[in-house]
Design an enzyme around this catalytic site. Structure first.
Site, PDB file in Angstrom:
ATOM      1  CB  THR A 131      13.417  70.458  63.382  1.00 21.52           C
ATOM      2  OG1 THR A 131      12.586  69.729  62.393  1.00 21.52           O
ATOM      3  CG2 THR A 131      13.199  71.856  62.942  1.00 21.52           C
ATOM      4  CD  GLU A 132      16.155  66.220  60.149  1.00 20.99           C
ATOM      5  OE1 GLU A 132      15.991  66.050  58.982  1.00 20.99           O
ATOM      6  OE2 GLU A 132      16.502  67.461  60.724  1.00 20.99           O
ATOM      7  CG  LEU A 133      20.176  66.882  66.153  1.00 25.51           C
ATOM      8  CD1 LEU A 133      21.404  67.523  66.557  1.00 25.51           C
ATOM      9  CD2 LEU A 133      20.384  65.200  66.490  1.00 25.51           C
ATOM     10  CB  VAL A 135      12.050  64.909  66.402  1.00 28.90           C
ATOM     11  CG1 VAL A 135      11.279  63.872  66.330  1.00 28.90           C
ATOM     12  CG2 VAL A 135      11.427  66.111  65.523  1.00 28.90           C
TER      13      VAL A 135
END
Length: 256
Positions: A131-133, A135
């Site tokens: 889910t990095e992108l 954030v």
């Protein structure tokens, strides 16, 4: 042996490495440093293989964004290289490493799972995804290459760009895990898988694993220095820190 955040138990020559850092096994500088040291100890201790697992319903929720929010650019300068080193300590371990994914494996937690040779997921509410992108931050190169190795290049763009998290049935269908089992059986099953792989002569296993991982290690070695500097710049930018603050305020404060 046990510490405040990582416990190592001997199960018939298999080291069961249990992450128990706070409520969500979030990744911060000290925890990543400790994981590196524990895996070095395990290797020196002559264990035949490793099972990596979490506690409760969470394998790892990824980077401790509160620490990032509070520490800002100064904290990130030390943290991001240590985070990559921790991922690589799992990915580069010469013997069998099996993830007993006992629950949620999100963002950096999913990278830790991908760094293992096989993944056994507990059936239930636990989800896995990167889910990095969502954030607002990019992946360090080491993380991305480990994901490419563990989950496959064909699906990586979809996983990264959409940032969706997947329940057990979907995770199995997509190839994010190798099998799903009952929650009470997840560690025992992972120990069985590790023991089976440990029957292969250790030198042959280590060499084959190194061969399989070589393209990923080579890309990391060639490009990490420049890419890490750019990733640090992006994570430390006012836009990214504002996005992290918004995420912390919106999502994490309500979980405190």
């Amino acid at each position: 042996m046990a510490t405040s955040s990582i416990r190592v138990d001997d199960e018939g020559g298999i080291a069961v490495v249990t992450l128990r850092h706070g409520k969500a096994n979030t990744l911060d500088t000290e925890f990543c440093q400790e994981l590196i040291v524990r895996l070095e100890d395990v290797q020196l201790g002559g264990y035949r293989g490793v099972v990596l697992t979490g506690t409760g319903g969470i394998f790892s929720a990824g980077v401790d964004l509160r620490r990032v929010h509070d520490g800002g650019a100064d904290y990130l300068e030390d943290f991001l290289p240590t985070l990559s080193d921790a991922f690589l300590s799992v990915f580069g371990f010469p013997g069998p490493v099996i993830a007993a994914v006992n629950g949620h494996a999100i963002a950096g937690g999913a990278v830790l799972a991908a760094a293992c040779d096989r993944r056994v997921l507990a059936d239930g509410p636990g989800r896995i995804g990167i889910t990095e992108l969502l954030v607002g931050v990019p992946f360090p190169l080491a993380a991305l290459e480990i994901l490419r190795s563990g989950f496959g290049a064909d699906i990586l763009a979809e996983l990264a760009f959409l940032g969706e998290t997947h329940p057990p049935a979907d995770a199995l269908r997509l190839g994010l895990v190798n099998e799903v089992t009952e929650p009470e059986n997840v560690v025992r099953r992972a120990v069985e898988v590790a023991g089976k792989l440990a029957e292969i002569p250790a030198a042959a296993y280590a060499h084959t694993k190194a061969q399989l991982h070589r393209p990923f290690h080579e890309r990391i070695a060639e490009h990490r220095s420049g890419d890490d500097a750019h990733v640090l710049e992006l994570w430390s930018s006012p836009e990214s820190l504002a996005a992290i603050k918004a995420y912390v305020d919106r999502v994490l404060r309500g979980q405190a």
